[in-house]
Design a protein around this motif. Structure first.
Motif, PDB file in Angstrom:
ATOM      1  N   THR A 254       0.828  -1.206   0.000  1.00 47.49           N
ATOM      2  CA  THR A 254       0.000   0.000   0.000  1.00 47.49           C
ATOM      3  C   THR A 254       0.865   1.260   0.000  1.00 47.49           C
ATOM      4  O   THR A 254       2.082   1.195   0.201  1.00 47.49           O
ATOM      5  N   SER A 255       0.224   2.381  -0.208  1.00 47.45           N
ATOM      6  CA  SER A 255       0.957   3.630  -0.428  1.00 47.45           C
ATOM      7  C   SER A 255       1.855   4.003   0.753  1.00 47.45           C
ATOM      8  O   SER A 255       2.973   4.487   0.550  1.00 47.45           O
ATOM      9  N   ALA A 256       1.381   3.760   1.967  1.00 49.16           N
ATOM     10  CA  ALA A 256       2.193   4.079   3.145  1.00 49.16           C
ATOM     11  C   ALA A 256       3.021   2.900   3.617  1.00 49.16           C
ATOM     12  O   ALA A 256       3.785   3.028   4.581  1.00 49.16           O
ATOM     13  N   GLY A 257       2.869   1.787   2.968  1.00 47.98           N
ATOM     14  CA  GLY A 257       3.658   0.606   3.325  1.00 47.98           C
ATOM     15  C   GLY A 257       3.093  -0.201   4.472  1.00 47.98           C
ATOM     16  O   GLY A 257       3.737  -1.115   4.965  1.00 47.98           O
ATOM     17  N   GLY A 258       1.859   0.115   4.869  1.00 45.48           N
ATOM     18  CA  GLY A 258       1.313  -0.564   6.031  1.00 45.48           C
ATOM     19  C   GLY A 258       0.750  -1.937   5.770  1.00 45.48           C
ATOM     20  O   GLY A 258       0.490  -2.699   6.713  1.00 45.48           O
ATOM     21  N   SER A 259       0.542  -2.269   4.517  1.00 45.45           N
ATOM     22  CA  SER A 259      -0.049  -3.562   4.194  1.00 45.45           C
ATOM     23  C   SER A 259       0.590  -4.126   2.942  1.00 45.45           C
ATOM     24  O   SER A 259       0.864  -3.391   1.991  1.00 45.45           O
ATOM     25  N   THR A 260       0.826  -5.417   2.977  1.00 44.02           N
ATOM     26  CA  THR A 260       1.415  -6.100   1.828  1.00 44.02           C
ATOM     27  C   THR A 260       0.625  -7.365   1.546  1.00 44.02           C
ATOM     28  O   THR A 260      -0.043  -7.922   2.425  1.00 44.02           O
ATOM     29  N   ASN A 261       0.714  -7.815   0.310  1.00 40.13           N
ATOM     30  CA  ASN A 261       0.201  -9.145   0.000  1.00 40.13           C
ATOM     31  C   ASN A 261       1.070  -9.783  -1.068  1.00 40.13           C
ATOM     32  O   ASN A 261       1.817  -9.102  -1.778  1.00 40.13           O
ATOM     33  N   TYR A 262       0.978 -11.108  -1.102  1.00 41.97           N
ATOM     34  CA  TYR A 262       1.846 -11.903  -1.953  1.00 41.97           C
ATOM     35  C   TYR A 262       1.053 -13.011  -2.628  1.00 41.97           C
ATOM     36  O   TYR A 262       0.099 -13.544  -2.057  1.00 41.97           O
ATOM     37  N   ALA A 263       1.499 -13.376  -3.810  1.00 43.21           N
ATOM     38  CA  ALA A 263       0.990 -14.587  -4.429  1.00 43.21           C
ATOM     39  C   ALA A 263       1.421 -15.779  -3.580  1.00 43.21           C
ATOM     40  O   ALA A 263       2.488 -15.749  -2.945  1.00 43.21           O
ATOM     41  N   ASP A 264       0.598 -16.794  -3.573  1.00 42.43           N
ATOM     42  CA  ASP A 264       0.853 -17.937  -2.678  1.00 42.43           C
ATOM     43  C   ASP A 264       2.241 -18.534  -2.868  1.00 42.43           C
ATOM     44  O   ASP A 264       2.914 -18.899  -1.898  1.00 42.43           O
ATOM     45  N   SER A 265       2.680 -18.641  -4.116  1.00 44.21           N
ATOM     46  CA  SER A 265       3.962 -19.303  -4.383  1.00 44.21           C
ATOM     47  C   SER A 265       5.165 -18.473  -3.931  1.00 44.21           C
ATOM     48  O   SER A 265       6.279 -18.982  -3.884  1.00 44.21           O
ATOM     49  N   MET A 266       4.955 -17.209  -3.588  1.00 37.42           N
ATOM     50  CA  MET A 266       6.035 -16.328  -3.161  1.00 37.42           C
ATOM     51  C   MET A 266       6.046 -16.095  -1.648  1.00 37.42           C
ATOM     52  O   MET A 266       7.038 -15.585  -1.119  1.00 37.42           O
TER      53      MET A 266
END
Length: 119
Positions: A51-63
């Motif tokens: 996210t723009s402030a870096g507070g949330s991330t997500n990843y593809a399952d394989s990563m």
């Protein structure tokens, strides 16, 4: 607007690489940033998003557990730390910036950086 990826290259299986994407020409801190990749003969796929402030991330399952996305809004740069690389991680990796303002989608792409995982 520019997104310039760097850090790709040839690495052995199990190795690590750190990709960088330097942004200019827009308000970086207002944009969600993502890494996508495209392997030969395959569709482009989302690797990770922050996210723009870096507070949330997500990843593809394989990563998950192998890759880490981060950003430095003071340097207008987003990073992708890739560990435990596998041959199937071989692809061109693209940086993407995305935001929506007043109903308009702003969507920018870099030119890509090649990552090759091979012994």
């Amino acid at each position: 607007v520019q997104l310039v990826e760097s850090g790709g290259g040839l690495v052995q299986p199990g190795g690590s690489l750190r990709l960088s994407c330097a942004a200019s020409g827009f308000t970086f801190s207002s944009y969600a940033m993502s890494w996508y990749r495209q392997a030969p003969g395959k569709e482009r796929e989302l690797v990770s998003r922050i996210t723009s402030a870096g507070g949330s991330t997500n990843y593809a399952d394989s990563m998950k557990g192998r890759f880490t996305i981060s950003r430095d809004n003071a340097k207008n740069t987003v990073y992708l730390q890739m560990n435990s690389l596998k041959p199937e991680d071989t692809a061109v990796y693209y940086c993407n910036a995305l935001t929506r303002r007043v109903g308009i989608l702003y969507d920018y792409w870099g030119q890509g950086t090649q990552v090759t995982v091979s012994s």
